[in-house]
Design an enzyme around this catalytic site. Structure first.
Site, PDB file in Angstrom:
ATOM      1  N   ARG A 152      33.446  44.213  31.659  1.00  0.00           N
ATOM      2  CA  ARG A 152      33.382  44.927  30.382  1.00  0.00           C
ATOM      3  C   ARG A 152      31.660  45.329  30.274  1.00  0.00           C
ATOM      4  O   ARG A 152      31.085  44.459  30.538  1.00  0.00           O
ATOM      5  CB  ARG A 152      33.815  44.331  29.228  1.00  0.00           C
ATOM      6  CG  ARG A 152      35.407  43.944  29.052  1.00  0.00           C
ATOM      7  CD  ARG A 152      35.773  43.178  27.956  1.00  0.00           C
ATOM      8  NE  ARG A 152      37.496  42.853  28.057  1.00  0.00           N
ATOM      9  CZ  ARG A 152      37.703  41.758  28.403  1.00  0.00           C
ATOM     10  NH1 ARG A 152      36.928  40.664  28.803  1.00  0.00           N
ATOM     11  NH2 ARG A 152      39.207  41.581  28.397  1.00  0.00           N
ATOM     12  N   LYS A 176      36.115  38.415  25.926  1.00  0.00           N
ATOM     13  CA  LYS A 176      36.534  38.427  24.374  1.00  0.00           C
ATOM     14  C   LYS A 176      36.792  36.980  23.826  1.00  0.00           C
ATOM     15  O   LYS A 176      37.402  36.153  24.646  1.00  0.00           O
ATOM     16  CB  LYS A 176      37.902  39.362  24.283  1.00  0.00           C
ATOM     17  CG  LYS A 176      37.611  40.797  24.617  1.00  0.00           C
ATOM     18  CD  LYS A 176      38.661  41.833  24.249  1.00  0.00           C
ATOM     19  CE  LYS A 176      38.280  43.280  24.461  1.00  0.00           C
ATOM     20  NZ  LYS A 176      39.408  44.061  24.046  1.00  0.00           N
ATOM     21  N   HIS A 247      33.770  51.715  31.020  1.00  0.00           N
ATOM     22  CA  HIS A 247      35.136  51.163  31.442  1.00  0.00           C
ATOM     23  C   HIS A 247      35.752  51.986  32.612  1.00  0.00           C
ATOM     24  O   HIS A 247      36.466  51.423  33.127  1.00  0.00           O
ATOM     25  CB  HIS A 247      35.971  51.395  30.017  1.00  0.00           C
ATOM     26  CG  HIS A 247      36.684  50.336  29.572  1.00  0.00           C
ATOM     27  ND1 HIS A 247      36.147  48.984  29.302  1.00  0.00           N
ATOM     28  CD2 HIS A 247      38.218  50.037  29.689  1.00  0.00           C
ATOM     29  CE1 HIS A 247      37.222  48.044  29.001  1.00  0.00           C
ATOM     30  NE2 HIS A 247      38.256  48.918  29.008  1.00  0.00           N
ATOM     31  N   ARG A 250      35.342  49.623  35.523  1.00  0.00           N
ATOM     32  CA  ARG A 250      36.231  48.486  35.364  1.00  0.00           C
ATOM     33  C   ARG A 250      37.698  49.075  35.720  1.00  0.00           C
ATOM     34  O   ARG A 250      38.289  48.169  36.445  1.00  0.00           O
ATOM     35  CB  ARG A 250      36.059  47.973  33.681  1.00  0.00           C
ATOM     36  CG  ARG A 250      37.253  46.850  33.684  1.00  0.00           C
ATOM     37  CD  ARG A 250      36.895  46.340  32.287  1.00  0.00           C
ATOM     38  NE  ARG A 250      37.773  45.618  31.580  1.00  0.00           N
ATOM     39  CZ  ARG A 250      37.924  44.228  31.773  1.00  0.00           C
ATOM     40  NH1 ARG A 250      37.253  43.790  32.560  1.00  0.00           N
ATOM     41  NH2 ARG A 250      38.940  43.678  31.273  1.00  0.00           N
ATOM     42  N   HIS A 273      42.025  39.502  31.142  1.00  0.00           N
ATOM     43  CA  HIS A 273      43.321  40.077  30.414  1.00  0.00           C
ATOM     44  C   HIS A 273      44.033  38.964  29.772  1.00  0.00           C
ATOM     45  O   HIS A 273      44.590  38.152  30.625  1.00  0.00           O
ATOM     46  CB  HIS A 273      44.125  41.006  31.043  1.00  0.00           C
ATOM     47  CG  HIS A 273      43.481  42.213  31.142  1.00  0.00           C
ATOM     48  ND1 HIS A 273      44.096  43.349  32.133  1.00  0.00           N
ATOM     49  CD2 HIS A 273      42.543  43.029  30.738  1.00  0.00           C
ATOM     50  CE1 HIS A 273      43.284  44.432  32.136  1.00  0.00           C
ATOM     51  NE2 HIS A 273      42.408  44.200  31.068  1.00  0.00           N
ATOM     52  N   TYR A 282      47.523  49.420  35.775  1.00  0.00           N
ATOM     53  CA  TYR A 282      47.147  49.897  36.971  1.00  0.00           C
ATOM     54  C   TYR A 282      48.127  49.996  37.974  1.00  0.00           C
ATOM     55  O   TYR A 282      47.835  50.752  38.955  1.00  0.00           O
ATOM     56  CB  TYR A 282      46.272  48.843  37.622  1.00  0.00           C
ATOM     57  CG  TYR A 282      45.036  48.716  36.759  1.00  0.00           C
ATOM     58  CD1 TYR A 282      43.930  49.439  36.603  1.00  0.00           C
ATOM     59  CD2 TYR A 282      44.848  47.507  35.615  1.00  0.00           C
ATOM     60  CE1 TYR A 282      42.970  49.630  35.634  1.00  0.00           C
ATOM     61  CE2 TYR A 282      43.694  47.541  34.892  1.00  0.00           C
ATOM     62  CZ  TYR A 282      42.741  48.397  34.964  1.00  0.00           C
ATOM     63  OH  TYR A 282      41.851  48.454  34.009  1.00  0.00           O
TER      64      TYR A 282
END
Length: 304
Positions: A152, A176, A247, A250, A273, A282
């Protein structure tokens, strides 16, 4: 208990403290949740309804109002997700017994496939950089690290020299909620960092910024906005028509792995994730690419 404006403010503070300490949210995420909660609190204040007296129908009217003032479906989903989290907290903390947001529905979103670059387009982006300019090698290194590691942009700007394990070819990333993960870094990315190093060593680095990998001319670590602007300008110079952001690289990382045969669970771990459902987007990108390949190259689809 009697619910006053002071009590509501105390509830708000306790909720944000819960998100920070119990859910481990980053400052940026915490700010977003606070802004979304304030939308609800302002709405309730406007109709004279206290936050602990809310029923499902009140929240449905609030949701309809978001649409009426022009907030898009994706933003509506984010706001209503925050509302559901808030009322779960109120139940958990004993403010209310029944959760009025339990059956609150979000608008249905159409499938959105994020833009991505092929490895050849990433090379095209890098090759368009003028390395005779001071930041040239730095910008090549930024693009390569984003593509090689799938970071990120917030993870990239906070990447430290002490987080790079050159011998093992890993970088330590804090994602995160300050969750830590180890991501392999390619020899190509390490080589681009080495090329950037001589320019970095000439900088007068600001106190406290010495450990940050990517710096600007003033010796301070980069911001997300700086990287976004650089990528957009570079895409234009490279003649790439796609809408580019950090992004995008990414997404390109994940798509390249999937099309190369990587397991979805491995990609989930590398991207950081929390849910496999987030990573499954994806599979749609890959299917779309396969379909386009068949349309372009299968003899039954080729015009004579």
């Amino acid at each position: 208990m009697e619910v006053t404006q002071k009590n509501i403010e105390n509830i708000r503070k306790r909720y944000l403290r819960y998100l920070k300490l119990q859910r481990g949210m980053s400052p940026n995420t915490l700010d977003a949740y606070a802004r979304d909660l304030d939308k609800l609190l302002n709405y309730l204040d406007g109709i004279g309804l206290h936050v602990l007296d809310v029923e499902l129908s009140d929240l449905q009217h609030f949701a309809a109002g978001l649409h009426d003032i022009g907030i898009g479906p994706r933003s509506q989903c984010r706001i209503l997700s925050g509302v559901r989290t808030f009322y779960k907290f109120l139940v958990l903390d004993g403010y209310i017994e029944q959760d009025p947001a339990e059956l609150l529905e979000s608008p249905v979103l159409g499938e959105h496939l994020p833009e991505f670059l092929t490895p050849a387009e990433v090379d095209q982006l890098k090759d368009s950089i003028d390395v005779s300019k001071p930041e040239g090698h730095r910008n090549r290194a930024i693009i390569e690290v984003l593509f090689s590691c799938g970071l990120r942009v917030s993870e990239l700007v906070n990447l430290k020299l002490s987080d790079i394990y050159r011998d093992e070819q890993f970088v330590r990333v804090f994602g995160k909620g300050s969750k830590e993960r180890l991501v392999p870094i390619s020899s190509t990315a390490l080589r681009e960092i080495d090329n950037y190093w001589s320019w970095r060593e000439e900088l007068k680095i600001k106190p406290g910024e010495e450990d940050y990998l990517f710096l600007n001319r003033r010796g301070a670590h980069l911001t997300r906005t700086m990287i976004l602007i650089m990528l957009k300008q570079q895409a234009e110079e490279a003649g790439i028509q796609k809408t580019i952001s950090p992004h995008t690289l990414r997404h390109s990382f994940a798509t390249a792995l999937l099309e190369g045969g990587a397991d979805l669970r491995v990609i989930q771990a590398l991207l950081g994730h929390e849910s496999i459902a987030t990573t499954e987007i994806y599979t749609h990108i890959s299917s779309q690419t396969l379909r386009q390949t068949i349309l372009e190259h299968h003899p039954r689809n080729m015009r004579k």
